[in-house]
Design a protein around this motif. Structure first.
Motif, short mmCIF file in Angstrom:
data_model
loop_
_atom_site.label_atom_id
_atom_site.label_comp_id
_atom_site.label_asym_id
_atom_site.label_seq_id
_atom_site.Cartn_x
_atom_site.Cartn_y
_atom_site.Cartn_z
N LEU A 121 0.87 -1.16 -0.08
CA LEU A 121 0.17 -0.03 0.00
C LEU A 121 0.84 1.22 0.09
O LEU A 121 1.98 1.25 0.31
CB LEU A 121 -1.02 -0.01 1.37
N ASP A 177 -1.22 -6.42 5.81
CA ASP A 177 -2.59 -5.86 5.65
C ASP A 177 -2.99 -5.11 6.93
O ASP A 177 -3.24 -6.00 8.05
CB ASP A 177 -3.43 -6.90 5.21
N LEU A 189 4.63 -1.94 4.70
CA LEU A 189 3.45 -1.72 3.91
C LEU A 189 2.81 -3.00 3.21
O LEU A 189 1.85 -2.93 2.79
CB LEU A 189 3.83 -0.65 2.75
N TRP A 234 -1.99 3.22 3.94
CA TRP A 234 -1.72 2.10 4.83
C TRP A 234 -2.03 2.65 6.31
O TRP A 234 -2.67 2.04 7.22
CB TRP A 234 -0.32 1.86 5.05
#
Lengths: 492, 394, 270
Positions: B6, B55, B52, B11
């Motif tokens: 991300l 999740d 990043l 994030w």
């Protein structure tokens, strides 16, 4: 050491004979030469860049080079990562070109303004035929221009070109076009970009294939004007198997204001060539309260382009109000060697952030770094170094040693040695230590009849021995004296 | 590893969305300061991509794994482990009784130094918490087993240690993650005069795990702080121990070993500051760098004017074993006092040919010899760890 | 070597050995035969090439043979790695044994002893039986068992390092032992211990090559053959009396006898 109390530090046992009692000698080279100069108006713009180029009658490629650099510079930001502090520089409040008024560079020294010759005489660099140094060829640079170069003809017999940068542009434009900016690209850093846009003069050295330069070459830089920036450019090229030893010296008058000195030095060593570059820098450092002095923001880099080439930097930095300088080597050729030997002394309010970069690109490249920092007074002295071993630098070696000596408890010594390695078949070793002149050592020397100030200077020069040994003989003695002079009044 | 990497901003938003009940001040702080930009000097070499790649919506506290510790070796040791929810600590089966002055309930604590990323992230969570006040001259041995049972764990233990005069604490922590997890251990310690804190950390992680560890220690004169940490595995492991000798005259010992392989990024940013005279520091950082790994060391030592007669030694040693691995090392010494002894050194090299030859000349083949040398390189740090932790590394 | 053919087999045969380091020739044709039961001494000043000779025999990777050969027990060792040479019974006692922090001395001794035993077709020793095995040999070199717990050579004094070398020799029971300047940096007591160790281990089926530049060691260990090396060559070979003559007359005498001025020799000196 834990048993000692703070009051037992350097001053206590020696209070009666302290160096503090000695009169601090004034800066010897602080006089101003009263001479008519051709100055352009303060400020920097594309027009100023064009004007400098026009005044020097430059070919188109050089004007283009300057303009590209100027446009780059406008987009860049002044670096702030160095451990130095100074009020913002007003780049519009600087004169970018100043030259003593005399039509053209004189063919013979007899025609040079006697005041200029006298100035260099006073600085200990006699230029006239009768008095000039017998074993060193000198290029004398006064503010923005070179006023005389000695022994040109004799050197020419060996095929060695040693002249002012401006002359080289006229007489050897193809060499300039080929090598200028090849080591320090115009956008390399803020001050290098500025220099590339507005540089006025400097020295050019070319040693052809297989020639060992028959004598040491030297450039002496003198800043005279109070509001002029000095932006000289030095380019040294040693062809295959050639070798040269080059010395640089600098002084400036004492002004209350700060003068900007942003030079660029480029060295190119082809196969088996060797360049030894030594500097004894003694710009005016400002007074004991930090007023005035030179801002010395210099980019020096050597390219060991050919295999087995060798570039060695030796510097003794004693002057300037602020020093920002990292003479570096890019070791591209296999088995090439880079060296950096440095003594940096700061006193009073001086700030120095200096060191080197050794970029190992080729196989079996070797580098050595020896840095000695001496901080006295309220000064700040930082060593900042980078040793980088690229993925192809198989068999590369580096050894670095950085020592600091602190004199007094208000001076700062910082060390930032940075190592980056991407090559397992290589070895990097860094060692650093910090020491002081201990009362025991001083007492020992004094008890053998050595005067206090002599003892201090013996210890300081002992500390710097590894570096002084790298200097040409006359320079080494000079450097030793200079250090002793600079330190007076700092101990005790 | 299917999660896409991300952007920094999304994030952070994702993490905030997953922790709606976090204190407002912490949320604001994280939003304002975000994740460090790549151009920030202290993050210049440290690639945040592994963080990043986690999740943020799935990172949650997870129950502690069973079976730790395996066997009680010493009845005098207080042993704690992650509880069934992963948000608290509970005594392990083989623990000595909990001493006075030990609190395990989560308590609202002021947010630690938010300049550090680990602290900013820590502020969002209510991880297991431990507050220990050790009375004057008290002694305690404490072991923590921090291992979430599954993947996707958010493990944010917080230790507040307060050692009274002459108190002695031996702390051993085994922290282990098991995939796509984020560990944010945070330690604050106050050492009164004469107190002794000995910490041993073993950080083990899977090739997808991220460790951001922070530690802030204040030492009074005459105290001794000794921290040994071994990092093995992880995608990204960054440690930021910060030690201040508030009036000098204390002793600090830092020992670090990173065993860095595959694509791991191991980063140690340490800072030791002497705010008074006669302090001592003995720091040794070692990393064994193999595969495509990247090892980063930045060791700051600050010796201001009032820190006369400081004696500080720092050594960084990297064993670089692969063509695709890299090392960035940067000691930083800032000294103003003149009567000090400060040394530092750094080496980056492969196994020594001379050492290898010596072993081979005694009939030991190249591979065995290299293995002996690698183990020898690590042994200097491993022997500082309690045997129980040291065994885990081998 | 023109000695009459002895009954005992040749263990080490060096033939017209040449070697160079960084383009400089260090050995310019050395020949030497060492037979079972013999003790040889190679003498010479620093840079004469005698240490290079020992490194070449042990297979140091930085030194390469440019021509000539080294045969051990009748086998050319050129293709053998250092560890293979060691397992076959070649032993080099180092002039400067390296310090290896973190590697335990005890573990090192056990691994290397077992490597040799395996090559000899003997049973490997487990931790306990190895310690028994070690005990007697420790006494031989009068070494304190506490040295076993320490890292290999780390922080050992010069004498302790050399005794550790002799201990290794005692454990590995080599066929040919080369001791490179084992006497340098030793005090009288340490020298005596080392010499006793060497004498004790010398037998009819093995051989010893002492490399030294002083007579001192040869007072304690009597060689049958003394070779004087200079400029990468063996200039003279004789009996023990040659060492005494050298002690009395100095190395210049050998140079003069060989028609080489001392100035030249200074240039060759590394």
């Amino acid at each position: 050491m834990t048993a000692t109390t703070p009051s037992n530090a350097v001053d206590a046992p020696v209070a009666s004979t302290s160096v503090g009692d000695l009169v601090s000698q004034p800066y010897r080279y602080g006089f101003v030469t009263d001479i008519e100069t051709d100055k352009i108006a303060k400020g920097l713009s594309e027009d100023v860049v064009r004007l400098i180029s026009a005044k020097k009658n430059e070919p188109q490629f050089l004007l283009d080079f300057r303009l590209r650099a100027f446009r780059q510079w406008q987009r860049m930001e002044e670096p702030d990562w160095a451990a130095v502090g100074y009020p913002p520089i007003d780049y519009q409040d600087i004169v970018y070109y100043a030259a003593p008024k005399q039509q053209e560079k004189k063919a013979s020294l007899d025609e040079v303004d006697p005041k200029l010759l006298e100035t260099f005489d006073k600085l200990g660099i006699p230029l006239s035929e009768q008095k000039r140094l017998s074993n060193v060829a000198v290029d004398a640079v006064f503010d923005s221009v070179s006023i005389a170069t000695t022994y040109k003809e004799k050197l020419a017999e060996h095929g060695v070109i040693f002249c002012s940068f401006s002359e080289a542009v006229e007489e050897h434009p193809e060499l300039i076009e080929r090598y200028l900016g090849s080591v320090v690209p115009i956008a390399d850093n803020y001050f290098a970009a500025l220099n590339s846009a507005v540089f006025s003069d400097g020295s050019f050295v070319f040693i052809p294939k297989g020639v060992t330069c028959p004598m040491d070459l030297s450039t002496y830089f003198r800043i005279n004007s109070g509001d002029t920036g000095q932006f000289e450019r030095t380019l040294i090229v040693a062809e295959e198997g050639a070798s040269v030893s080059y010395l640089e010296g600098c002084t400036a008058p004492m002004f209350d204001t700060n003068q900007l000195h942003a030079a660029v030095v480029e060295l190119v060593a082809l196969d088996d060539a060797s360049i030894k570059y030594s500097t004894v820098q003694n710009w005016y450092a400002g007074d004991e309260n930090g007023k005035g002095g030179i801002y010395n923001f210099v980019t020096k880099r050597g390219l060991c382009k050919g295999p087995r080439s060798h570039i060695s930097w030796t510097q003794v930095e004693t002057g300037s109000s602020i020093t920002w300088k990292y003479p570096s080597c890019v070791l591209a050729g296999a088995d090439s060697v880079g060296e950096f030997y440095s003594v940096a002394l700061t006193n009073n309010c001086q700030q120095a952030d200096t060191g080197t970069k050794m970029v190992h690109v080729g196989e079996r490249t070797r580098s050595t770094i020896v840095s000695k920092g001496i901080s006295a007074g309220r000064s700040s002295n930082s060593y900042r170094g980078l040793v980088q071993l690229g993925p192809k630098a198989k068999g590369a070696r580096n050894y670095s040693q950085c020592d600091s000596m602190l004199i007094g408890d208000q001076a700062a010594a910082n060390t930032y040695p940075y190592i980056r390695s991407q090559q397992p078949q290589s070895a990097v070793e860094h060692e650093a230590s910090t020491c002081r002149i201990s009362e025991d050592q001083l007492f020992y020397l004094q008890s053998r009849g050595i005067a206090f100030e002599e003892a201090v200077s013996m210890m300081v020069s002992g500390f710097c021995r590894d570096v002084f040994n790298q200097l040409p003989l006359e320079f080494a003695a000079e450097a030793d004296k200079l250090l002793a002079l600079k330190l007076e009044g700092s101990v005790g | 590893m299917t999660t896409a990497v991300l952007q920094r901003g999304s994030w952070v938003e994702g993490l905030l969305a997953a922790h709606p009940t976090a204190p407002e001040s912490s949320r604001r702080q994280l939003l304002e300061q975000g994740l460090p930009a790549a151009r920030e000097e202290t993050w210049r070499f440290t690639d945040l991509a592994p963080l990043l790649a986690l999740d943020p919506a799935r990172l949650q506290p997870r129950a502690g794994a069973d079976g730790n510790p395996n066997a009680a070796t010493d009845a005098a040791v207080v042993r704690l482990q992650l509880d069934g929810r992963g948000t608290g600590l509970q005594p392990a089966a083989a623990s000595a009784p909990l001493p006075q002055g030990l609190k395990l309930e989560p308590t609202p604590l002021p947010l630690p130094d938010a300049a550090l990323l680990s602290a900013r992230l820590h502020g969002l969570t209510s991880g297991p918490s431990l507050q220990l006040s050790l009375a004057a001259n008290a002694r305690l041995q404490l072991e923590l087993w921090l291992e979430p049972a599954g993947a996707d764990a958010l493990l944010a233990p917080r230790l507040l240690l307060n050692l009274g005069e002459g108190a002695q604490l031996q702390l051993a922590v085994h922290l282990r993650c098991n995939g796509s997890s984020l560990a944010l251990p945070w330690v604050e310690a106050q050492l009164a005069p004469g107190a002794e804190l000995t910490e041993a950390w073993l950080f083990q992680g899977d090739a997808t795990d991220v460790l951001l560890s922070g530690c802030s220690v204040q030492q009074a004169p005459g105290s001794r702080y000794s921290r040994s940490a071994v990092v093995k595995g992880w995608a990204l492991a960054r440690q930021e121990p910060q030690v201040v000798q508030s009036k000098g005259a204390a002793h600090t010992q830092l020992r670090d070993l990173a065993i860095t392989t595959d694509q791991a990024v191991h980063d140690l940013h340490s800072r030791v500051r002497f705010e008074g005279p006669e302090g001592t520091l003995d720091q040794l950082q070692k990393a064994l760098v193999d595969g495509q790994a990247h090892s980063i060391f930045n060791g700051s030592v600050q010796v201001p004017q009032l820190a006369q007669r400081t004696d500080a030694a720092q050594l960084s040693r990297h064993l670089l074993l692969s063509e695709r691995a890299k090392v960035d090392t940067k000691p930083e010494l800032e000294i103003v006092a003149d009567d000090v002894r400060c040394t530092h050194g750094a080496t980056v090299s492969s196994l020594s040919d001379e050492e290898l030859f010596y072993l081979r000349s005694r009939g030991i083949d190249r591979l065995t010899g290299a293995e002996l040398l690698r183990r020898g390189f690590c042994a200097e740090i491993l022997r500082e760890l309690p045997p129980l932790l040291a065994q885990e590394v081998a | 070597m023109t000695e009459s053919v002895s009954a005992s087999p040749a263990l080490l045969e060096v033939q017209d050995l040449r070697a160079s380091v960084a383009d400089q020739e260090i050995l310019c044709g050395v020949s030497l035969t060492v037979r079972a039961g013999e003790i040889h001494a190679v003498m010479g000043r620093n840079g004469s090439g005698k240490s290079t000779l020992s490194k070449l025999i042990a297979g140091h990777p930085s030194y390469t043979v440019t021509s000539g050969s080294i045969r051990f027990n009748g086998v050319d060792v050129e293709e053998m790695s250092p560890e293979e040479r060691s397992r076959a019974g070649l032993f080099l006692g180092f002039q400067y044994p390296v310090e290896i922090p973190g590697v335990s001395n005890l573990e090192f001794l056990r691994v290397s002893t077992n490597a040799r035993r395996q090559a000899q077709g003997l049973e490997e020793l487990d931790t306990f039986s190895f310690e028994d095995h070690l005990q007697q040999r420790l006494e031989l070199v009068q070494m304190d068992p506490s040295f076993l717990e320490r890292s290999l050579n780390e922080g050992f004094s010069g004498g302790e390092k050399k005794r550790n070398e002799i201990l290794q020799m005692a454990l590995l029971e080599p066929v040919v032992a080369i001791l490179d300047e084992t006497d340098s940096g030793l005090d009288i007591d340490a020298l005596r211990i080392v010499a006793e160790g060497v004498n004790h281990l010398a037998g009819p089926s093995n051989a010893t090559l002492l490399i030294t530049h002083y007579q001192r060691l040869l007072d304690a260990i009597t060689p049958q053959f003394v070779h004087v090396m200079a400029h990468g060559r063996i200039l003279r070979t004789g009996g023990p009396e040659l060492a005494h003559e050298l002690e009395r007359r100095g190395y210049d005498w050998v140079d003069e006898a060989a028609g080489i001025s001392s100035r030249q020799s200074a240039e060759v000196g590394a």
